[in-house]
Scaffold this motif. Structure first.
Motif, PDB file in Angstrom:
ATOM      1  N   VAL A   1       0.847  -1.219  -0.030  1.00  0.00           N
ATOM      2  CA  VAL A   1       0.148  -0.098  -0.163  1.00  0.00           C
ATOM      3  C   VAL A   1       0.793   1.292   0.160  1.00  0.00           C
ATOM      4  N   THR A   2       2.113   1.094  -0.147  1.00  0.00           N
ATOM      5  CA  THR A   2       3.241   2.476  -0.046  1.00  0.00           C
ATOM      6  C   THR A   2       3.498   2.315  -1.406  1.00  0.00           C
ATOM      7  N   VAL A   3       3.717   3.569  -1.797  1.00  0.00           N
ATOM      8  CA  VAL A   3       4.359   3.674  -3.336  1.00  0.00           C
ATOM      9  C   VAL A   3       5.891   3.431  -3.300  1.00  0.00           C
ATOM     10  N   SER A   4       6.067   2.944  -4.605  1.00  0.00           N
ATOM     11  CA  SER A   4       7.487   2.758  -4.856  1.00  0.00           C
ATOM     12  C   SER A   4       8.503   3.672  -4.441  1.00  0.00           C
ATOM     13  N   GLY A   5       9.307   3.620  -3.596  1.00  0.00           N
ATOM     14  CA  GLY A   5      10.485   4.561  -3.234  1.00  0.00           C
ATOM     15  C   GLY A   5       9.904   5.090  -1.823  1.00  0.00           C
ATOM     16  N   GLY A   6       8.811   4.783  -1.372  1.00  0.00           N
ATOM     17  CA  GLY A   6       8.291   5.251  -0.312  1.00  0.00           C
ATOM     18  C   GLY A   6       9.014   4.334   0.807  1.00  0.00           C
ATOM     19  N   ILE A   7       8.308   4.603   2.350  1.00  0.00           N
ATOM     20  CA  ILE A   7       9.148   4.018   3.525  1.00  0.00           C
ATOM     21  C   ILE A   7       8.190   3.143   4.038  1.00  0.00           C
ATOM     22  N   VAL A   8       8.750   2.085   4.667  1.00  0.00           N
ATOM     23  CA  VAL A   8       8.011   1.271   5.670  1.00  0.00           C
ATOM     24  C   VAL A   8       9.008   1.119   6.799  1.00  0.00           C
ATOM     25  N   ALA A   9       8.307   1.376   8.217  1.00  0.00           N
ATOM     26  CA  ALA A   9       9.496   1.380   9.286  1.00  0.00           C
ATOM     27  C   ALA A   9       8.546   0.712  10.334  1.00  0.00           C
ATOM     28  N   ALA A  10       9.022  -0.018  11.445  1.00  0.00           N
ATOM     29  CA  ALA A  10       8.466  -0.605  12.596  1.00  0.00           C
ATOM     30  C   ALA A  10       9.499  -0.510  13.770  1.00  0.00           C
ATOM     31  N   CYS A  11       9.075  -0.756  14.918  1.00  0.00           N
ATOM     32  CA  CYS A  11       9.947  -0.937  15.996  1.00  0.00           C
ATOM     33  C   CYS A  11       9.093  -1.924  16.887  1.00  0.00           C
ATOM     34  N   VAL A  12      10.039  -2.557  17.783  1.00  0.00           N
ATOM     35  CA  VAL A  12       9.473  -3.740  18.511  1.00  0.00           C
ATOM     36  C   VAL A  12      10.571  -3.827  19.845  1.00  0.00           C
ATOM     37  N   TRP A  13       9.724  -3.803  21.127  1.00  0.00           N
ATOM     38  CA  TRP A  13      10.554  -3.979  22.243  1.00  0.00           C
ATOM     39  C   TRP A  13      11.735  -4.882  22.086  1.00  0.00           C
ATOM     40  N   ASP A  14      12.689  -4.567  22.787  1.00  0.00           N
ATOM     41  CA  ASP A  14      13.892  -5.584  23.055  1.00  0.00           C
ATOM     42  C   ASP A  14      13.545  -6.356  24.255  1.00  0.00           C
ATOM     43  N   PHE A  15      13.301  -7.804  23.971  1.00  0.00           N
ATOM     44  CA  PHE A  15      13.074  -8.633  24.940  1.00  0.00           C
ATOM     45  C   PHE A  15      14.168  -9.617  25.326  1.00  0.00           C
ATOM     46  N   HIS A  16      15.182  -9.628  24.441  1.00  0.00           N
ATOM     47  CA  HIS A  16      16.106 -10.484  24.722  1.00  0.00           C
ATOM     48  C   HIS A  16      17.503  -9.866  25.519  1.00  0.00           C
ATOM     49  N   GLU A  17      17.759  -8.649  25.544  1.00  0.00           N
ATOM     50  CA  GLU A  17      18.787  -8.055  26.214  1.00  0.00           C
ATOM     51  C   GLU A  17      18.308  -7.227  27.340  1.00  0.00           C
ATOM     52  N   GLY A  18      17.164  -7.373  28.070  1.00  0.00           N
ATOM     53  CA  GLY A  18      16.715  -6.701  28.955  1.00  0.00           C
ATOM     54  C   GLY A  18      16.225  -5.409  28.746  1.00  0.00           C
ATOM     55  N   GLY A  19      15.859  -4.859  27.547  1.00  0.00           N
ATOM     56  CA  GLY A  19      15.611  -3.575  27.331  1.00  0.00           C
ATOM     57  C   GLY A  19      14.170  -2.949  27.149  1.00  0.00           C
ATOM     58  N   SER A  20      13.175  -4.077  27.407  1.00  0.00           N
ATOM     59  CA  SER A  20      11.693  -3.767  27.352  1.00  0.00           C
ATOM     60  C   SER A  20      11.256  -3.029  28.754  1.00  0.00           C
ATOM     61  N   PRO A  21      10.150  -2.345  28.453  1.00  0.00           N
ATOM     62  CA  PRO A  21       9.592  -1.894  29.621  1.00  0.00           C
ATOM     63  C   PRO A  21       8.893  -2.834  30.793  1.00  0.00           C
ATOM     64  N   LEU A  22       8.858  -4.325  30.073  1.00  0.00           N
ATOM     65  CA  LEU A  22       8.378  -5.374  30.985  1.00  0.00           C
ATOM     66  C   LEU A  22       9.403  -6.439  31.385  1.00  0.00           C
ATOM     67  N   SER A  23      10.737  -5.915  31.357  1.00  0.00           N
ATOM     68  CA  SER A  23      11.788  -6.975  31.378  1.00  0.00           C
ATOM     69  C   SER A  23      11.993  -7.297  32.815  1.00  0.00           C
TER      70      SER A  23
END
Length: 253
Positions: A122-144
């Protein structure tokens, strides 16, 4: 893993972190401020509000699979278009948006590669897709802290390390599998200050997400043990939780 909870409960549980994450994540995505932008998994609208500030309500769109969150986002951002939909089945034509973003949502997609592929579609050619997800492996999430305490008391505690995108480099791998090019990996850290331990703990009893569901399954004694262990780790407060999310950005086409 339920998010069928009131929007205010989500706000108390995760909204205080996601609201702070929205600005830095939008900066990381690096989209132009004159195009249309889609927020996938928008929840009650933390990132959507940031997008509106940047591109205006008429160019800010959101989707979420939870009806209550869609209603809350519509109420909070009446100028934006918010629709009920899953990432894997976006209700838009090809090449509608200049950018598609997913904040703290990819790890809950049943099929993250398909979800990211739909974001690219649904994004134009040359457009941007971006995402972020909590770090659950190195103790960085707010739930760690909660998951560390739960693991010490219960070796079978599920935590969230098995979810996709939660390990360093995972998001980039998912982006490439979805056909995105020029993929950049990074991380974003935000801090939330809690005046006391109870301010931090209370939202875990609201039943939000995997952590809330785990706490809800415990009996009274188990819940008290978990609470005591978390207090030992964090102290009485005040304290600041530094929370880190892995981030990835790719180009369509």
């Amino acid at each position: 893993m339920t998010f069928s909870v009131p929007a205010d409960s989500y706000d108390r549980f995760m909204g205080r972190y996601s609201t702070r994450m929205a600005g830095p994540f939008a900066d990381f995505a690096g989209f132009e401020d004159h195009g249309a932008v889609l927020d996938v998994g928008c929840g009650p609208g933390a990132l959507l509000g940031e997008l509106i500030r940047r591109v205006g309500p008429e160019r800010a769109f959101g989707v979420d699979p939870v009806e209550g969150f869609v209603e809350a986002a519509r109420d909070r951002h009446p100028g934006a278009s918010v629709r009920l939909a899953a990432a894997e089945h976006l209700p838009f034509d090809d090449e509608v948006f200049d950018a598609a973003l997913a904040q703290l949502a990819v790890h809950f997609m049943p099929d993250p590669v398909r979800g990211l592929s739909e974001m690219a579609r649904v994004t134009v050619s040359g457009g941007i897709v971006a995402a972020c997800v909590w770090d659950f492996h190195e103790g960085g999430s707010p739930l760690s802290t909660l998951w560390a305490a739960a693991g010490a008391l219960d070796p079978d505690a599920p935590d969230e390390t098995q979810l996709p995108g939660t390990r360093r480099g995972d998001l980039g791998t998912l982006f490439r599998a979805a056909g995105l090019r020029d993929v950049d990996d990074g991380s974003i850290t935000v801090g939330v200050r809690h005046p006391d331990f109870d301010d931090w703990w209370a939202p875990f009893e609201l039943g939000v997400g995997p952590a809330g569901a785990y706490v809800a399954r415990l009996d009274v004694d188990g819940r008290h043990q978990l609470q005591r262990r978390c207090r030992e780790l964090l102290g009485a407060g005040p304290f600041t939780i530094e929370a880190t999310a892995w981030a990835a950005r790719g180009v369509v086409g």
